[in-house]
Design a protein around this motif. Structure first.
Motif, PDB file in Angstrom:
ATOM      1  N   SER A 339       0.823  -1.200   0.000  1.00 10.93           N
ATOM      2  CA  SER A 339       0.000   0.000   0.000  1.00 10.93           C
ATOM      3  C   SER A 339       0.863   1.260   0.000  1.00 10.93           C
ATOM      4  O   SER A 339       0.477   2.283  -0.525  1.00 10.93           O
ATOM      5  CB  SER A 339      -0.922   0.000   1.201  1.00 10.93           C
ATOM      6  OG  SER A 339      -0.162  -0.136   2.365  1.00 10.93           O
ATOM      7  N   TYR A 340       2.045   1.148   0.561  1.00 11.86           N
ATOM      8  CA  TYR A 340       2.863   2.347   0.660  1.00 11.86           C
ATOM      9  C   TYR A 340       3.500   2.739  -0.663  1.00 11.86           C
ATOM     10  O   TYR A 340       3.836   3.877  -0.870  1.00 11.86           O
ATOM     11  CB  TYR A 340       3.959   2.153   1.708  1.00 11.86           C
ATOM     12  CG  TYR A 340       3.366   2.258   3.063  1.00 11.86           C
ATOM     13  CD1 TYR A 340       3.326   3.489   3.705  1.00 11.86           C
ATOM     14  CD2 TYR A 340       2.781   1.160   3.661  1.00 11.86           C
ATOM     15  CE1 TYR A 340       2.741   3.606   4.941  1.00 11.86           C
ATOM     16  CE2 TYR A 340       2.187   1.273   4.880  1.00 11.86           C
ATOM     17  CZ  TYR A 340       2.176   2.484   5.528  1.00 11.86           C
ATOM     18  OH  TYR A 340       1.583   2.608   6.737  1.00 11.86           O
ATOM     19  N   TYR A 411       0.019  10.861  19.405  1.00 15.73           N
ATOM     20  CA  TYR A 411       0.181   9.504  18.893  1.00 15.73           C
ATOM     21  C   TYR A 411       0.244   9.509  17.366  1.00 15.73           C
ATOM     22  O   TYR A 411      -0.424  10.316  16.726  1.00 15.73           O
ATOM     23  CB  TYR A 411      -1.001   8.623  19.320  1.00 15.73           C
ATOM     24  CG  TYR A 411      -1.123   8.496  20.810  1.00 15.73           C
ATOM     25  CD1 TYR A 411      -0.165   7.785  21.535  1.00 15.73           C
ATOM     26  CD2 TYR A 411      -2.180   9.102  21.486  1.00 15.73           C
ATOM     27  CE1 TYR A 411      -0.272   7.682  22.915  1.00 15.73           C
ATOM     28  CE2 TYR A 411      -2.282   9.002  22.866  1.00 15.73           C
ATOM     29  CZ  TYR A 411      -1.331   8.295  23.570  1.00 15.73           C
ATOM     30  OH  TYR A 411      -1.414   8.188  24.923  1.00 15.73           O
ATOM     31  N   ILE A 412       1.021   8.576  16.845  1.00 21.39           N
ATOM     32  CA  ILE A 412       1.094   8.437  15.397  1.00 21.39           C
ATOM     33  C   ILE A 412       0.396   7.140  15.009  1.00 21.39           C
ATOM     34  O   ILE A 412       0.680   6.082  15.572  1.00 21.39           O
ATOM     35  CB  ILE A 412       2.553   8.374  14.921  1.00 21.39           C
ATOM     36  CG1 ILE A 412       3.284   9.632  15.361  1.00 21.39           C
ATOM     37  CG2 ILE A 412       2.621   8.198  13.408  1.00 21.39           C
ATOM     38  CD1 ILE A 412       4.790   9.538  15.204  1.00 21.39           C
ATOM     39  N   LEU A 413      -0.505   7.249  14.039  1.00 23.68           N
ATOM     40  CA  LEU A 413      -1.207   6.061  13.567  1.00 23.68           C
ATOM     41  C   LEU A 413      -0.639   5.669  12.214  1.00 23.68           C
ATOM     42  O   LEU A 413      -0.437   6.531  11.360  1.00 23.68           O
ATOM     43  CB  LEU A 413      -2.704   6.339  13.419  1.00 23.68           C
ATOM     44  CG  LEU A 413      -3.536   6.221  14.706  1.00 23.68           C
ATOM     45  CD1 LEU A 413      -3.072   7.197  15.764  1.00 23.68           C
ATOM     46  CD2 LEU A 413      -5.006   6.428  14.396  1.00 23.68           C
ATOM     47  N   ALA A 414      -0.387   4.396  12.019  1.00 23.37           N
ATOM     48  CA  ALA A 414       0.142   3.966  10.731  1.00 23.37           C
ATOM     49  C   ALA A 414      -0.364   2.587  10.390  1.00 23.37           C
ATOM     50  O   ALA A 414      -0.609   1.755  11.265  1.00 23.37           O
ATOM     51  CB  ALA A 414       1.667   3.959  10.764  1.00 23.37           C
ATOM     52  N   GLN A 415      -0.502   2.382   9.089  1.00 19.64           N
ATOM     53  CA  GLN A 415      -0.925   1.061   8.637  1.00 19.64           C
ATOM     54  C   GLN A 415       0.304   0.177   8.470  1.00 19.64           C
ATOM     55  O   GLN A 415       1.320   0.619   7.956  1.00 19.64           O
ATOM     56  CB  GLN A 415      -1.640   1.210   7.303  1.00 19.64           C
ATOM     57  CG  GLN A 415      -2.063  -0.126   6.734  1.00 19.64           C
ATOM     58  CD  GLN A 415      -2.709   0.043   5.378  1.00 19.64           C
ATOM     59  OE1 GLN A 415      -3.582   0.869   5.188  1.00 19.64           O
ATOM     60  NE2 GLN A 415      -2.272  -0.762   4.423  1.00 19.64           N
ATOM     61  N   VAL A 416       0.200  -1.052   8.940  1.00 23.25           N
ATOM     62  CA  VAL A 416       1.270  -2.018   8.685  1.00 23.25           C
ATOM     63  C   VAL A 416       0.643  -3.256   8.065  1.00 23.25           C
ATOM     64  O   VAL A 416      -0.580  -3.344   7.971  1.00 23.25           O
ATOM     65  CB  VAL A 416       2.022  -2.401   9.984  1.00 23.25           C
ATOM     66  CG1 VAL A 416       2.783  -1.211  10.523  1.00 23.25           C
ATOM     67  CG2 VAL A 416       1.075  -2.961  11.016  1.00 23.25           C
ATOM     68  N   ILE A 421      -0.927   0.261  13.649  1.00 22.91           N
ATOM     69  CA  ILE A 421      -0.149   0.497  14.860  1.00 22.91           C
ATOM     70  C   ILE A 421      -0.370   1.913  15.342  1.00 22.91           C
ATOM     71  O   ILE A 421      -0.607   2.830  14.560  1.00 22.91           O
ATOM     72  CB  ILE A 421       1.371   0.241  14.696  1.00 22.91           C
ATOM     73  CG1 ILE A 421       1.940   1.066  13.555  1.00 22.91           C
ATOM     74  CG2 ILE A 421       1.668  -1.227  14.499  1.00 22.91           C
ATOM     75  CD1 ILE A 421       3.469   1.042  13.500  1.00 22.91           C
ATOM     76  N   ILE A 422      -0.311   2.057  16.646  1.00 25.16           N
ATOM     77  CA  ILE A 422      -0.378   3.382  17.252  1.00 25.16           C
ATOM     78  C   ILE A 422       0.908   3.569  18.033  1.00 25.16           C
ATOM     79  O   ILE A 422       1.262   2.739  18.874  1.00 25.16           O
ATOM     80  CB  ILE A 422      -1.590   3.503  18.193  1.00 25.16           C
ATOM     81  CG1 ILE A 422      -2.870   3.189  17.422  1.00 25.16           C
ATOM     82  CG2 ILE A 422      -1.650   4.893  18.793  1.00 25.16           C
ATOM     83  CD1 ILE A 422      -4.124   3.275  18.247  1.00 25.16           C
TER      84      ILE A 422
END
Ligand code: ADP
Ligand code: MG
Length: 583
Positions: A339-340, A411-416, A421-422
């Motif tokens: 996705s990235y 907080y940083i939210l990211a897709q893995v 993940i937060i």
């Protein structure tokens, strides 16, 4: 009172009590005998949680007819001929006392036949006395029934607990051996139903999952390390997921389920600091040459001792550390995530207004000296690939193309790959700074300040400064005395965000923490990391968030800040599916 020698009968009863404590101990001994006999299928029958009956049926090699009676004699074993054999024992049994013990405190029946013989034998024993012995015909294998355990030791019997408790203990025993022997079929039945069934499996992981259906392979971190004197194989579960499956810790050493504190501690150590409520899950098989392990320090053999415990500890913690680290890198690096690669550069015009940071001459997350955020995200993100095609996007392209999202500037939210993940931005940065200070002795990357910072210290703080002044430079902090009660800071660890206020707070901490031993690098680094890390409330750009997360997962212990608080919380897709009732 005069000293008397106990009667043989009393002595036997006492000795029996050391090996057989409850029905589950009988099941353990019987299953081990079946395994030693090469059984492929082991069935356990229970009545009243094993208090009325424990019966184990196997298809092993059986016992020669003329030797059946010997099996109930103390120290009668077919597995050990001399004391010298003790150091190379590979069978479960060798003390020859299990059947004798059970025979002493129950009504015991042994029924057995060997392959290729016309008939087998049934032997009935009560409180150690043979009451019947006759021929029988059955298929190859052995059945041992233990009825009315402790019928002749009422005090012992009254210690047994309720049916369901005793049954639970038995199931735990069967589960352990099922985990050790995936190829063998196990079954547990009561008169009413089948309570457990483990069909024969090809591999270990398959068996693990059939024993613990809640585990999915994706959540398990494999571990594998070999050495001539010790090998370890197994699975660990990421600390952020282990809350659900508390208390799932299994250690098998040379094929025995064991309790071994040193190994447990080594695993914890290998994970790095744990916040107190997170208990890591693990299931580990260790193997060593038989002469490296003493299995004979406990009558029930639940404890063992490895000859070189220092080596054992280091080997296990190292194996765990490497496995956790490897997993962190492979599971969460962004290059892997399809996705990235579709991401487009976010519009430049939108990035700058979100940069309220004046911090002139501050470093960006990479430790490069930058006086303002770079204009081309691709330059900053290094390994990160943006697609060439900007698809004619305009400055109005909405931010939802962004890969990272900052929640409440905290907080940083990211897709893995496996979900979401937060990341706690402060804790994550703390971990990064901490490891950078510690992993590169004397070479901690540092930033030389254009305008050195003058920090005022009270007399106590100043005294501490004088004491630790020699140790500070190796952590990237170079400082000089500057007039009475003032010091001048010339360099900071690269990327540490510290002004006079933070530095002064740092020295206050040094003073207040009685734990800071002079030159205790780890403690000092933890303090510096804490004061130098970006704080909650600081807005971060996309590049900064990305860089922070990439660097976090390059850390050795990415999941915890130096104080043991979590840096990352993860929600897998299946966690989310569950919450939304998709199952
Ligand atoms: P140990 O296992 O320490 O030898 P036990 O009292 O458990 O002592 O068993 C005594 C002996 O009885 C064993 O050495 C073995 O020869 C024989 N035996 C017991 N159970 C079985 C079984 N299920 N199949 C074959 N032989 C058995
Ligand atoms: Mg035995």
């Amino acid at each position: 009172m005069s000293i008397r020698i106990l009667s043989a009968e009393t002595a036997a009863k006492i000795a029996a009590g050391e090996v057989i404590i409850r029905p589950a101990s009988a099941v353990k001994e019987l299953i081990e005998n079946s395994l030693d006999a090469g059984a492929k299928k082991i069935e356990v029958y229970l009545k009243e949680g094993g208090k009325r009956l424990v019966k184990v049926v196997d298809d092993g090699e059986g016992i020669p007819s003329d030797e059946v009676e010997l099996t109930i004699k103390r120290f009668a074993t077919s597995k050990l001929a001399s004391a010298g054999d003790l150091v190379r024992i590979s069978s479960y049994g060798f003390r020859g006392e299990a059947l004798a013990s059970m025979a002493e405190v129950s009504e015991l029946t042994v029924e057995t036949q060997q392959e290729g013989t016309q008939s087998g034998i049934i032997l009935r024993v009560k409180a150690g006395k043979v009451i019947e012995k006759k021929e029988t015909v059955r298929s190859r294998g052995t059945t041992v029934s233990v009825s009315n355990l402790f019928f002749n030791l009422p005090a012992r019997r009254s210690f047994l607990r309720g049916e369901s408790y005793e049954r639970r203990m038995i199931l735990a025993v069967v589960r352990n051996y099922a985990l050790l022997h995936p190829e063998i079929r196990f079954e547990v039945r009561t008169p009413k139903r089948k309570v457990a069934e483990y069909t024969s499996c090809r591999d270990w992981l398959e068996r693990i999952k059939s024993v613990y259906p809640k585990l999915k392979s994706a959540e398990l971190i494999p571990l594998n390390q070999k050495h001539r004197l010790l090998s370890i194989e197994g699975y660990i579960i990421r600390p952020d997921q282990s809350l659900e499956i508390k208390k799932l810790q299994r250690i098998f050493f040379n094929n025995r389920p064991v309790i071994y504190r040193a190994i447990y501690r080594a695993v914890i150590e290998g994970f790095g600091p744990q916040p107190d409520n997170v208990v890591p899950f693990f299931i580990l098989k260790l193997n060593s040459p038989a002469d490296m392990l003493d299995s004979n320090i406990h009558p029930a053999k639940t404890e063992v001792r490895y000859r070189d415990e220092r080596f054992l500890f280091d080997f296990v913690s190292q194996a765990v550390r490497q496995a956790v680290h490897k997993e962190a890198v492979s599971n969460l690096t962004y290059t892997q995530l399809p996705s990235y690669t579709h991401l487009r550069p976010y519009p430049k015009s939108l990035t700058h207004p979100t940069q309220p940071r004046d911090d002139s001459a501050q470093l960006n997350m990479h430790g490069n000296r930058q006086s303002s955020p770079p204009t081309d995200p691709a330059i900053v993100s290094g390994s990160y690939k943006y697609t060439e095609d900007t698809g004619g996007e305009t400055a109005d392209t909405p931010l939802y193309h962004a890969s990272f999202w900052q929640l409440q500037e905290t907080y940083i939210l990211a897709q893995v790959s496996s979900g979401l993940i937060i990341v706690d931005q402060h804790a994550a940065h703390e971990r990064i700074l901490f490891e950078e200070m510690l992993t590169r002795l004397w070479k901690t990357p540092r930033q030389r300040l254009l305008f050195p910072l003058i920090v005022e210290l009270n007399p106590e703080e100043y005294a501490i400064f004088e004491e630790i002044t020699d140790y500070l430079p190796e952590l990237g902090l170079e400082a000089k005395p500057f007039g009475p009660d003032q010091i001048m800071i010339e360099t900071l660890p690269a990327d540490a965000k510290m002004g006079p206020a933070e530095l002064s707070a740092l020295f206050t901490d040094f003073v207040e923490s009685s734990e800071v031993k002079l030159g205790n690098r780890e403690k000092m680094a933890a303090f510096i990391a804490c004061h130098g890390a970006i704080k909650a409330g600081q807005r971060l750009s996309q590049q900064e968030m990305e860089s922070l997360i990439n660097r976090l997962f390059r850390c050795e212990t990415p999941y915890f800040c130096p104080h043991g608080r979590p840096t990352v919380i993860k929600f897998t897709m299946s966690d989310l599916d569950k919450r939304f009732g998709r199952f």
